[in-house]
Design a protein around this motif. Structure first.
Motif, PDB file in Angstrom:
ATOM      1  N   LEU A 100       0.878  -1.172   0.000  1.00 51.08           N
ATOM      2  CA  LEU A 100       0.000   0.000   0.000  1.00 51.08           C
ATOM      3  C   LEU A 100       0.912   1.216   0.000  1.00 51.08           C
ATOM      4  O   LEU A 100       1.682   1.416   0.940  1.00 51.08           O
ATOM      5  CB  LEU A 100      -0.903   0.025   1.237  1.00 51.08           C
ATOM      6  CG  LEU A 100      -1.737   1.290   1.431  1.00 51.08           C
ATOM      7  CD1 LEU A 100      -2.836   1.390   0.370  1.00 51.08           C
ATOM      8  CD2 LEU A 100      -2.352   1.321   2.823  1.00 51.08           C
ATOM      9  N   PRO A 101       0.855   2.040  -1.050  1.00 54.34           N
ATOM     10  CA  PRO A 101       1.757   3.193  -1.108  1.00 54.34           C
ATOM     11  C   PRO A 101       1.443   4.206  -0.014  1.00 54.34           C
ATOM     12  O   PRO A 101       0.350   4.205   0.558  1.00 54.34           O
ATOM     13  CB  PRO A 101       1.498   3.780  -2.493  1.00 54.34           C
ATOM     14  CG  PRO A 101       0.172   3.278  -2.913  1.00 54.34           C
ATOM     15  CD  PRO A 101      -0.041   1.966  -2.209  1.00 54.34           C
ATOM     16  N   LEU A 102       2.393   5.047   0.263  1.00 53.60           N
ATOM     17  CA  LEU A 102       2.219   6.113   1.244  1.00 53.60           C
ATOM     18  C   LEU A 102       1.000   6.940   0.855  1.00 53.60           C
ATOM     19  O   LEU A 102       0.915   7.467  -0.260  1.00 53.60           O
ATOM     20  CB  LEU A 102       3.474   6.984   1.291  1.00 53.60           C
ATOM     21  CG  LEU A 102       3.531   8.025   2.395  1.00 53.60           C
ATOM     22  CD1 LEU A 102       3.539   7.357   3.772  1.00 53.60           C
ATOM     23  CD2 LEU A 102       4.771   8.888   2.234  1.00 53.60           C
ATOM     24  N   THR A 103       0.036   7.020   1.761  1.00 56.47           N
ATOM     25  CA  THR A 103      -1.255   7.629   1.474  1.00 56.47           C
ATOM     26  C   THR A 103      -1.719   8.469   2.651  1.00 56.47           C
ATOM     27  O   THR A 103      -1.583   8.048   3.802  1.00 56.47           O
ATOM     28  CB  THR A 103      -2.315   6.519   1.227  1.00 56.47           C
ATOM     29  OG1 THR A 103      -1.848   5.647   0.197  1.00 56.47           O
ATOM     30  CG2 THR A 103      -3.655   7.086   0.838  1.00 56.47           C
ATOM     31  N   ASP A 104      -2.283   9.632   2.383  1.00 56.47           N
ATOM     32  CA  ASP A 104      -2.950  10.428   3.413  1.00 56.47           C
ATOM     33  C   ASP A 104      -4.433  10.094   3.368  1.00 56.47           C
ATOM     34  O   ASP A 104      -5.093  10.291   2.345  1.00 56.47           O
ATOM     35  CB  ASP A 104      -2.756  11.931   3.170  1.00 56.47           C
ATOM     36  CG  ASP A 104      -1.374  12.410   3.559  1.00 56.47           C
ATOM     37  OD1 ASP A 104      -0.542  11.594   4.008  1.00 56.47           O
ATOM     38  OD2 ASP A 104      -1.109  13.619   3.417  1.00 56.47           O
ATOM     39  N   GLU A 105      -4.948   9.548   4.471  1.00 60.83           N
ATOM     40  CA  GLU A 105      -6.339   9.116   4.555  1.00 60.83           C
ATOM     41  C   GLU A 105      -7.209  10.221   5.146  1.00 60.83           C
ATOM     42  O   GLU A 105      -6.789  10.912   6.074  1.00 60.83           O
ATOM     43  CB  GLU A 105      -6.460   7.861   5.427  1.00 60.83           C
ATOM     44  CG  GLU A 105      -5.610   6.694   4.959  1.00 60.83           C
ATOM     45  CD  GLU A 105      -6.142   5.996   3.719  1.00 60.83           C
ATOM     46  OE1 GLU A 105      -7.142   6.452   3.128  1.00 60.83           O
ATOM     47  OE2 GLU A 105      -5.544   4.973   3.332  1.00 60.83           O
ATOM     48  N   ALA A 106      -8.435  10.343   4.645  1.00 58.52           N
ATOM     49  CA  ALA A 106      -9.373  11.363   5.122  1.00 58.52           C
ATOM     50  C   ALA A 106      -9.690  11.203   6.600  1.00 58.52           C
ATOM     51  O   ALA A 106     -10.011  12.169   7.293  1.00 58.52           O
ATOM     52  CB  ALA A 106     -10.666  11.312   4.305  1.00 58.52           C
ATOM     53  N   PHE A 107      -9.577   9.983   7.123  1.00 59.32           N
ATOM     54  CA  PHE A 107      -9.902   9.729   8.524  1.00 59.32           C
ATOM     55  C   PHE A 107      -8.791  10.114   9.489  1.00 59.32           C
ATOM     56  O   PHE A 107      -8.924   9.971  10.689  1.00 59.32           O
ATOM     57  CB  PHE A 107     -10.350   8.279   8.746  1.00 59.32           C
ATOM     58  CG  PHE A 107      -9.389   7.243   8.218  1.00 59.32           C
ATOM     59  CD1 PHE A 107      -8.267   6.865   8.928  1.00 59.32           C
ATOM     60  CD2 PHE A 107      -9.645   6.635   7.006  1.00 59.32           C
ATOM     61  CE1 PHE A 107      -7.398   5.894   8.439  1.00 59.32           C
ATOM     62  CE2 PHE A 107      -8.791   5.656   6.508  1.00 59.32           C
ATOM     63  CZ  PHE A 107      -7.670   5.288   7.226  1.00 59.32           C
ATOM     64  N   GLU A 126       0.968   7.175  10.771  1.00 52.60           N
ATOM     65  CA  GLU A 126       1.216   8.427  11.489  1.00 52.60           C
ATOM     66  C   GLU A 126      -0.144   9.090  11.645  1.00 52.60           C
ATOM     67  O   GLU A 126      -0.919   9.160  10.686  1.00 52.60           O
ATOM     68  CB  GLU A 126       2.144   9.323  10.665  1.00 52.60           C
ATOM     69  CG  GLU A 126       2.287  10.728  11.170  1.00 52.60           C
ATOM     70  CD  GLU A 126       3.022  11.645  10.190  1.00 52.60           C
ATOM     71  OE1 GLU A 126       2.977  12.871  10.409  1.00 52.60           O
ATOM     72  OE2 GLU A 126       3.624  11.142   9.213  1.00 52.60           O
ATOM     73  N   GLN A 127      -0.450   9.547  12.826  1.00 55.99           N
ATOM     74  CA  GLN A 127      -1.710  10.252  13.038  1.00 55.99           C
ATOM     75  C   GLN A 127      -1.577  11.679  12.494  1.00 55.99           C
ATOM     76  O   GLN A 127      -0.626  12.383  12.841  1.00 55.99           O
ATOM     77  CB  GLN A 127      -2.078  10.270  14.524  1.00 55.99           C
ATOM     78  CG  GLN A 127      -2.245   8.892  15.136  1.00 55.99           C
ATOM     79  CD  GLN A 127      -3.265   8.022  14.423  1.00 55.99           C
ATOM     80  OE1 GLN A 127      -4.333   8.470  14.026  1.00 55.99           O
ATOM     81  NE2 GLN A 127      -2.931   6.753  14.243  1.00 55.99           N
ATOM     82  N   ILE A 128      -2.510  12.061  11.633  1.00 54.39           N
ATOM     83  CA  ILE A 128      -2.538  13.421  11.084  1.00 54.39           C
ATOM     84  C   ILE A 128      -3.945  13.979  11.290  1.00 54.39           C
ATOM     85  O   ILE A 128      -4.856  13.260  11.703  1.00 54.39           O
ATOM     86  CB  ILE A 128      -2.142  13.452   9.586  1.00 54.39           C
ATOM     87  CG1 ILE A 128      -3.101  12.601   8.744  1.00 54.39           C
ATOM     88  CG2 ILE A 128      -0.686  13.004   9.401  1.00 54.39           C
ATOM     89  CD1 ILE A 128      -2.880  12.697   7.239  1.00 54.39           C
ATOM     90  N   GLU A 129      -4.128  15.207  10.976  1.00 52.20           N
ATOM     91  CA  GLU A 129      -5.439  15.850  11.131  1.00 52.20           C
ATOM     92  C   GLU A 129      -6.435  15.242  10.135  1.00 52.20           C
ATOM     93  O   GLU A 129      -6.166  15.187   8.943  1.00 52.20           O
ATOM     94  CB  GLU A 129      -5.298  17.358  10.873  1.00 52.20           C
ATOM     95  CG  GLU A 129      -6.493  18.169  11.296  1.00 52.20           C
ATOM     96  CD  GLU A 129      -6.756  18.126  12.794  1.00 52.20           C
ATOM     97  OE1 GLU A 129      -7.943  18.162  13.159  1.00 52.20           O
ATOM     98  OE2 GLU A 129      -5.793  18.056  13.580  1.00 52.20           O
ATOM     99  N   PRO A 130      -7.595  14.771  10.639  1.00 55.11           N
ATOM    100  CA  PRO A 130      -8.587  14.231   9.706  1.00 55.11           C
ATOM    101  C   PRO A 130      -9.240  15.339   8.887  1.00 55.11           C
ATOM    102  O   PRO A 130      -9.212  16.507   9.276  1.00 55.11           O
ATOM    103  CB  PRO A 130      -9.611  13.556  10.612  1.00 55.11           C
ATOM    104  CG  PRO A 130      -9.456  14.207  11.928  1.00 55.11           C
ATOM    105  CD  PRO A 130      -8.022  14.670  12.018  1.00 55.11           C
ATOM    106  N   GLN A 131      -9.825  14.950   7.784  1.00 58.08           N
ATOM    107  CA  GLN A 131     -10.580  15.884   6.949  1.00 58.08           C
ATOM    108  C   GLN A 131     -11.722  16.451   7.800  1.00 58.08           C
ATOM    109  O   GLN A 131     -12.389  15.714   8.532  1.00 58.08           O
ATOM    110  CB  GLN A 131     -11.127  15.121   5.748  1.00 58.08           C
ATOM    111  CG  GLN A 131     -11.803  15.958   4.710  1.00 58.08           C
ATOM    112  CD  GLN A 131     -12.252  15.065   3.560  1.00 58.08           C
ATOM    113  OE1 GLN A 131     -13.142  14.228   3.737  1.00 58.08           O
ATOM    114  NE2 GLN A 131     -11.608  15.238   2.413  1.00 58.08           N
ATOM    115  N   ALA A 132     -11.938  17.745   7.715  1.00 56.09           N
ATOM    116  CA  ALA A 132     -12.978  18.403   8.506  1.00 56.09           C
ATOM    117  C   ALA A 132     -14.308  17.695   8.357  1.00 56.09           C
ATOM    118  O   ALA A 132     -14.758  17.431   7.243  1.00 56.09           O
ATOM    119  CB  ALA A 132     -13.101  19.869   8.090  1.00 56.09           C
TER     120      ALA A 132
END
Length: 140
Positions: A100-107, A126-132
């Protein structure tokens, strides 16, 4: 008197005939170290000691009882990291093949994934800010 258990460690054991290939994979591709190895069992630990994992041969001397050989389905081993881009770059530089390539997920996760020689799916996140508003529909 306190009767609560005092755990020293906790880790999954993946039963596979490929314990040496798994050991080499985790050491070479992820930089984990071997804390114990025998002819039928290997215990590995992450560089910082925050996670560990073991592999056991299906013909281990403690059988029966014992778990069945792992099929590669139904289990995800989650590795949470501070920087998924750096972890991805390191994994690839060490010869790792990404499923699975490096991906930023909306969740709210930046992640990539791969399978080890036992078939275990490893999800590096990595935990990032979810989509509003993403989580609004799921909260009760």
């Amino acid at each position: 008197m306190d009767t609560k258990p005092r755990y020293q460690d906790h880790y999954p054991i993946v039963v596979t005939p490929d314990i040496r290939a798994c050991q080499a994979f985790w050491e070479q591709r992820l930089g984990w170290s071997c804390g114990f190895a025998s002819s039928w069992f290997v215990w590995l630990c992450s560089e910082d000691g925050s996670a560990s994992l073991a592999f056991m041969s299906p013909d281990h001397p403690s059988a029966p009882p014992g778990p069945e050989t792992f099929s590669g389905l139904g289990l995800c081993f989650e590795l949470q990291v501070v920087d998924a881009k750096a972890a991805h770059a390191d994994f690839v530089a060490r010869g790792g093949s990404v499923g699975l390539p490096l991906t930023d997920e909306a969740f709210g996760q930046r992640r990539f994934g791969f399978r080890d020689p036992s078939g275990l799916w490893v999800d590096v996140v990595e935990q990032i800010e979810p989509q509003a508003g993403y989580w609004d529909r799921y909260m009760v």
